[in-house]
Design an enzyme around this catalytic site. Sequence first.
Site, mmCIF file in Angstrom:
data_model
loop_
_atom_site.group_PDB
_atom_site.id
_atom_site.type_symbol
_atom_site.label_atom_id
_atom_site.label_comp_id
_atom_site.label_asym_id
_atom_site.label_seq_id
_atom_site.Cartn_x
_atom_site.Cartn_y
_atom_site.Cartn_z
ATOM 1 N N THR A 210 33.633 54.117 -121.265
ATOM 2 C CA THR A 210 33.893 54.879 -122.488
ATOM 3 C C THR A 210 35.197 55.660 -122.334
ATOM 4 O O THR A 210 35.974 55.401 -121.412
ATOM 5 C CB THR A 210 32.690 55.772 -122.851
ATOM 6 O OG1 THR A 210 32.904 56.340 -124.150
ATOM 7 C CG2 THR A 210 32.465 56.899 -121.859
ATOM 8 N N ASN A 211 35.465 56.590 -123.227
ATOM 9 C CA ASN A 211 36.692 57.391 -123.138
ATOM 10 C C ASN A 211 36.379 58.824 -123.558
ATOM 11 O O ASN A 211 35.228 59.153 -123.835
ATOM 12 C CB ASN A 211 37.784 56.773 -124.006
ATOM 13 C CG ASN A 211 37.330 56.648 -125.448
ATOM 14 O OD1 ASN A 211 37.087 57.638 -126.121
ATOM 15 N ND2 ASN A 211 37.192 55.419 -125.933
ATOM 16 N N ARG A 212 37.404 59.655 -123.623
ATOM 17 C CA ARG A 212 37.179 61.098 -123.801
ATOM 18 C C ARG A 212 37.133 61.549 -125.253
ATOM 19 O O ARG A 212 37.145 62.743 -125.538
ATOM 20 C CB ARG A 212 38.259 61.873 -123.051
ATOM 21 C CG ARG A 212 38.131 61.729 -121.538
ATOM 22 C CD ARG A 212 39.328 62.341 -120.821
ATOM 23 N NE ARG A 212 39.742 63.576 -121.434
ATOM 24 C CZ ARG A 212 40.993 63.867 -121.797
ATOM 25 N NH1 ARG A 212 41.950 62.985 -121.607
ATOM 26 N NH2 ARG A 212 41.280 65.024 -122.351
ATOM 27 N N SER A 213 37.050 60.621 -126.180
ATOM 28 C CA SER A 213 37.032 61.031 -127.593
ATOM 29 C C SER A 213 35.745 61.796 -127.927
ATOM 30 O O SER A 213 34.641 61.346 -127.623
ATOM 31 C CB SER A 213 37.147 59.801 -128.488
ATOM 32 O OG SER A 213 36.943 60.173 -129.827
#
Length: 406
Positions: A210-213
């Site tokens: 995933t990512n930091r959004s």
Amino acid sequence: MNIFQGKRVVLGVTGSIAAYKSVTLSSRLTQKGALVDVILTDAAAKLVNAITFESVTGRRAYREKDLWEGGEHVLHIELGEENDVFMVAPATANTIAKMAQGIADNLLTVCALASRTPLLVSPAMDGGMYANPATQENLRILEQRGMRILGPAEGHLASGLAGKGRMLEPMELLGHLRLALAREGPLSGKKFVVTAGGTQEPIDPVRVITNRSSGKQGYALARAALDLGADVDLISGPSALEVPVGANVHDVSTAEEMERAVLNLLPEADVLIMAAAVADYQPAKRVSSKIKKEEHDMLQISLKPTPDILHAVAEHKSRSGAPEISVGFAAETDHLKENAEDKLTAKNLDLIAANDVSEPDAGFDVDTNRVLLLWKDGRLEELPLMKKSEVAFRIMDAVIELLEAS
Ligand code: PMT
């Protein structure tokens, strides 16, 4: 833009114990710049003092006796007609019944009958009273006449029992008032699809890429579109944020799910805004049971590309013309302008908002952003650091202009 600033809100309060929550509601509204005129029924005044409301609103709170005293013979016309929105919260079964029958025997019901603005009704009562066919029929009548019935919610009731009859919480009512005030906005009648948050690509049943959004920028865009009167479908990756009242939320997890949701909604959409941080890669194989640490010294995971959603959108648009306007984002760490220009062209966008996600006060998971707007026709606007909500309104200004030109 503050939708509440200078707006006149009439808040009718009737004799349910939930009346104490209306103090919080009127306080929040006042803090947001609204001019709140509270009208208490005699039953409400037994539960909460008019002075309490006056203290938080800084304005006079009206009582039933004010209909006949003080020489303000047109008070009900003034309060009923000179408002931007009228809410009755809490609304008891008794007041609901009177309103359904057009009975006007106290200041609140007289004003409600005289009102020409959107009327919102938030019932609060014992579960048995709410379930009673008379109340149900009365609520149906009010709804058929265009009033908005908000709730009630299920939960603990003053009787000590649990059931349906609790007034909605003040913050939710605030959201409904915001929505009602937005109805005639410049985007009314326009359908927006907004994506927000990061996608999650499963490696095995417990691990994801995933990512930091956080979803903050996308949710701010959804809220801004609602504030300007648009209908909003919000397609959201996993996020802890509160869904803006009025948005139809579609929860998704992976890039493939997000693509399906976008393509499903696209035929009806006027505007698509892709603020989501969609994973570019997903594991080539999904493992059905947890990968054991003991079985691997080094673990290699092969990745394959996820679908490029904006690419599929561009194809859809060339076939059917929808959406009228598509807006993308570019999350970059270097060569912001050049990379954003490439994406604007490659994804056939009308507008792209580029943000440098390596900056501590912009991009992922902060409340501010610094955005460079690039239009298809070559125009460019560099916005200074501002709140994500402000960025959202600047993007809405650009979208309104694009819609007008198309
Ligand atoms: O959620 P926050 O914490 O508030 O953070 C906001 C944000 C940084 C996520 C947001 O401002 C932002 O930049 N969103 C876009 C992130 C991104 O995926 O950028 P990109 O440059 O990799 O992609 C370009 C565009 O293509 C984006 O509109 C993206 O949604 C879209 N895309 C990307 C991958 C993919 N497979 N399909 C796509 O359609």
